[in-house]
Design an enzyme around this catalytic site. Structure first.
Site, PDB file in Angstrom:
ATOM      1  N   GLU A  81      -8.883  39.562  63.867  1.00  0.00           N
ATOM      2  CA  GLU A  81      -9.613  39.508  65.132  1.00  0.00           C
ATOM      3  C   GLU A  81      -9.627  40.843  65.876  1.00  0.00           C
ATOM      4  OE1 GLU A  81      -7.760  36.245  67.144  1.00  0.00           O
ATOM      5  OE2 GLU A  81      -8.992  34.748  66.139  1.00  0.00           O
ATOM      6  N   GLU A 105       6.630  32.580  48.530  1.00  0.00           N
ATOM      7  CA  GLU A 105       7.474  33.204  49.553  1.00  0.00           C
ATOM      8  C   GLU A 105       8.880  33.493  49.053  1.00  0.00           C
ATOM      9  OE1 GLU A 105       9.554  29.999  52.332  1.00  0.00           O
ATOM     10  OE2 GLU A 105       7.375  29.793  52.379  1.00  0.00           O
TER      11      GLU A 105
END
Length: 271
Positions: A81, A112
């Protein structure tokens, strides 16, 4: 090092399945209301990290977010953004998620758990001492993130983190830790809830404060935003109208001529 993982503690609420919809919503909201106060207590830590980020970005460095699952997705969202909001390049703020871009939509099993993959992902971007790396993990125990920050520390790269567990391995690894202790989740262990909200709030603060410090806001307006749709063109037009106290038609003409709110305002003022 042992520590209390508050994000995994038993919820303050029980028998959730017996609650009505109204009761569920009220109690979730009750828990959510505690998050901003927890973030407020962490402002000194946030300030310390943002100061480092601003300095490095002014020197030509980049900001990296790293995480897995919800934490990784939040970092990717915040990074993605920045260009449309502040008109910066796509490679100024970069979000990395364990398992790669496909993990944004669908969980990648065990991604992960690799202690080495995070650093490998960073080296693909030619990470250097000019950059800042922020690890994001509610638990503070994600190997992908911790391994990356450990390697960054060894290579004299500034590291920060956003976690929700005091004394966690991630908090003790990062040079500039941000620890937002939100306590047990409404659904026990569901750290996409309060912990995720806390991480989102902190990310908003980090990127927005840094971009303002870099001069990407004029007054209180996103004067460098990308005019990528009609809504944003309309917003830009209204910004120019308000800033210059002119009619809409003239503002729209200036925006079309100069291509950005900042250029339109600067050129009008200099006329």
């Amino acid at each position: 090092m042992s520590f209390i993982k508050t994000t995994e503690q038993t919820s303050n609420h029980n028998h959730l399945e017996k609650m009505s919809i109204n009761e569920l919503l009220i109690n979730i909201n009750k828990e959510d209301k505690t998050v901003p106060n927890a973030v407020e207590r962490s402002i000194p830590q946030i300030e310390a990290l943002v100061s480092q980020i601003v300095q490095k970005l002014k020197e030509g460095g980049r900001l990296f977010y790293m995480g897995a699952g919800t934490s990784g997705r939040l970092g990717v969202v915040d990074a993605s953004e920045c260009p449309p909001t502040f008109g910066v390049s796509q490679d100024l703020v970069i979000g990395l998620i364990a398992g790669g871009d496909s993990a944004i939509r669908k969980a990648v099993e065990f991604a992960e758990d690799s202690i080495d993959q995070g650093w490998k992902d960073l080296t693909a971007y030619k990470i250097s001492q000019k950059d800042v790396v922020i690890g994001i993990a509610a638990s503070g125990t994600t190997p992908y993130v911790i391994g990356a920050l450990e390697s960054c520390n060894k290579n004299n790269i500034i590291t920060g983190c956003i976690t929700c567990n005091e004394g966690s391995p991630l908090a003790t690894t990062a040079q500039f830790p941000i620890v937002v202790t939100v306590g047990p989740e409404f659904v026990t262990g569901s750290s996409r809830m309060k912990a995720g909200t806390a991480q989102k709030l902190v990310l908003n603060m980090i990127s927005t404060a840094a971009m303002i410090q870099l001069g990407r806001v004029k007054g209180n307006k996103m004067v460098d935003m990308q005019l990528s749709n009609n809504k944003l063109v309309d917003r830009g037009t209204r910004m120019i109208m308000e800033e210059l106290n002119i009619e809409r038609q003239q503002a729209a003409k200036l925006l079309e001529e100069y291509g950005s709110v900042r250029n339109a305002i600067d050129n009008y003022e200099g006329a």
